[in-house]
Write a protein that holds these residues in place. Sequence first.
Motif, PDB file in Angstrom:
ATOM      1  N   ASN A 146      68.026 -46.255  58.625  1.00 20.17           N
ATOM      2  CA  ASN A 146      67.380 -45.154  57.814  1.00 20.17           C
ATOM      3  C   ASN A 146      68.619 -44.632  56.970  1.00 20.17           C
ATOM      4  N   PHE A 147      68.152 -43.673  56.167  1.00 14.11           N
ATOM      5  CA  PHE A 147      69.030 -43.313  55.328  1.00 14.11           C
ATOM      6  C   PHE A 147      70.362 -42.748  55.602  1.00 14.11           C
ATOM      7  N   GLU A 148      70.432 -42.049  56.765  1.00  7.87           N
ATOM      8  CA  GLU A 148      71.596 -41.628  57.305  1.00  7.87           C
ATOM      9  C   GLU A 148      72.460 -42.557  57.657  1.00  7.87           C
ATOM     10  N   GLU A 149      72.036 -43.620  58.285  1.00  6.37           N
ATOM     11  CA  GLU A 149      72.760 -44.886  58.716  1.00  6.37           C
ATOM     12  C   GLU A 149      73.425 -45.608  57.530  1.00  6.37           C
ATOM     13  N   LEU A 150      72.493 -45.679  56.309  1.00  6.77           N
ATOM     14  CA  LEU A 150      72.768 -46.353  55.194  1.00  6.77           C
ATOM     15  C   LEU A 150      73.751 -45.774  54.454  1.00  6.77           C
ATOM     16  N   VAL A 151      74.146 -44.529  54.413  1.00  2.56           N
ATOM     17  CA  VAL A 151      75.110 -43.927  53.855  1.00  2.56           C
ATOM     18  C   VAL A 151      76.275 -43.918  54.586  1.00  2.56           C
ATOM     19  N   THR A 152      76.263 -43.799  55.883  1.00  2.00           N
ATOM     20  CA  THR A 152      77.529 -43.662  56.665  1.00  2.00           C
ATOM     21  C   THR A 152      78.138 -45.244  56.875  1.00  2.00           C
ATOM     22  N   SER A 153      77.078 -46.293  56.775  1.00  2.00           N
ATOM     23  CA  SER A 153      77.580 -47.690  56.896  1.00  2.00           C
ATOM     24  C   SER A 153      78.306 -48.251  55.618  1.00  2.00           C
ATOM     25  N   ARG A 154      77.885 -47.303  54.667  1.00  2.00           N
ATOM     26  CA  ARG A 154      78.578 -47.859  53.300  1.00  2.00           C
ATOM     27  C   ARG A 154      79.889 -47.479  53.117  1.00  2.00           C
ATOM     28  N   HIS A 155      80.667 -48.425  52.983  1.00  2.00           N
ATOM     29  CA  HIS A 155      82.261 -48.278  52.753  1.00  2.00           C
ATOM     30  C   HIS A 155      82.733 -49.282  51.619  1.00  2.00           C
ATOM     31  N   SER A 156      83.727 -48.761  50.911  1.00  2.00           N
ATOM     32  CA  SER A 156      84.168 -49.746  49.679  1.00  2.00           C
ATOM     33  C   SER A 156      84.999 -50.678  50.110  1.00  2.00           C
ATOM     34  N   ALA A 157      84.492 -52.045  49.845  1.00  2.00           N
ATOM     35  CA  ALA A 157      85.113 -53.056  50.600  1.00  2.00           C
ATOM     36  C   ALA A 157      86.427 -53.363  49.527  1.00  2.00           C
TER      37      ALA A 157
ATOM     38  N   SER B 173      81.637 -58.162  52.712  1.00  2.00           N
ATOM     39  CA  SER B 173      82.847 -57.619  53.093  1.00  2.00           C
ATOM     40  C   SER B 173      83.712 -58.843  54.174  1.00  2.00           C
ATOM     41  N   VAL B 174      84.984 -59.040  53.771  1.00  2.00           N
ATOM     42  CA  VAL B 174      85.509 -59.818  55.038  1.00  2.00           C
ATOM     43  C   VAL B 174      86.267 -59.079  55.867  1.00  2.00           C
ATOM     44  N   ASN B 175      86.553 -57.903  55.670  1.00  2.00           N
ATOM     45  CA  ASN B 175      87.512 -57.016  56.697  1.00  2.00           C
ATOM     46  C   ASN B 175      86.579 -56.266  57.593  1.00  2.00           C
ATOM     47  N   LYS B 176      87.537 -56.263  58.736  1.00  2.00           N
ATOM     48  CA  LYS B 176      86.421 -55.319  59.679  1.00  2.00           C
ATOM     49  C   LYS B 176      86.613 -53.803  59.111  1.00  2.00           C
ATOM     50  N   ILE B 177      85.658 -53.196  59.259  1.00  2.00           N
ATOM     51  CA  ILE B 177      85.394 -51.889  58.766  1.00  2.00           C
ATOM     52  C   ILE B 177      86.461 -50.830  59.469  1.00  2.00           C
ATOM     53  N   ARG B 178      87.488 -50.184  58.692  1.00  2.00           N
ATOM     54  CA  ARG B 178      88.341 -49.480  59.244  1.00  2.00           C
ATOM     55  C   ARG B 178      87.869 -48.145  59.412  1.00  2.00           C
ATOM     56  N   PRO B 179      88.522 -47.145  60.215  1.00  2.00           N
ATOM     57  CA  PRO B 179      87.838 -45.820  60.201  1.00  2.00           C
ATOM     58  C   PRO B 179      88.016 -45.205  58.816  1.00  2.00           C
ATOM     59  N   ARG B 180      86.771 -44.424  58.407  1.00  2.00           N
ATOM     60  CA  ARG B 180      86.938 -43.973  57.183  1.00  2.00           C
ATOM     61  C   ARG B 180      87.981 -42.810  56.987  1.00  2.00           C
TER      62      ARG B 180
END
Length: 210
Positions: A2-13, A188-195
């Motif tokens: 959903n949109f909330e999940e989309l926004v929160t899952s987007r990180h700069s790679a 993205s190759v990196n593990k997602i670090r905390p925002r």
Amino acid sequence: MNFEELVTSRHSADNFVKDEKMTEEDFEKIFKLTKLAPSAYNLQFTDYLVITDDEKKERVKELSYNQYKIHTASAVIIVMGNKNSIEISEVEKLYSPMKMLKIIDELEYEMTLDHIKGYAEDLKADRNKLELELVRNTGIHAMLFMLSAKHFGFDTCPMHVHNVEQLRQEFNIPEHLLPVMMITIGKSVNKIRPRGYRKLVGEFVNFNGY
């Protein structure tokens, strides 16, 4: 998602899976959603130059202080504001079909064109105002591009665009297009670090005045 999940899952790679290829079909899907972004008078100011060729990407990397993420990205995208979007010939291309399909009538068509002519004259009289309008509109468009990319499983990173005149010469970018920013895209190759810390809503939002 959903949109909330989309926004929160987007990180700069910061880095991408090397040799992960993206096809024109991948980009077609992303841009079909991106083109729905709002723009002033629906003039759709944003143009994109998508660079997937490895040698050309390396040239962009050289002009961008050798940032490694460009090397590993599936593509690097130059996001540009189109100064010709306010020319009446371009405006008519957008609004004439609406009149033909009776979405708007003749009176509304003529009134809209008159409003846009005044808006365009104001922008043409002040280069800074025109460039600000291009940046404002391309920024909205680029954000929707990044969300659309994430929707289809691709990661992105917005970047400054450097050495604009050299970039313009390298890729034959015409003068009416203003490079505003770049976006690297891939997996993205990196593990997602905390925002990183985000301000509390109360720290950057005020209601009804300061």
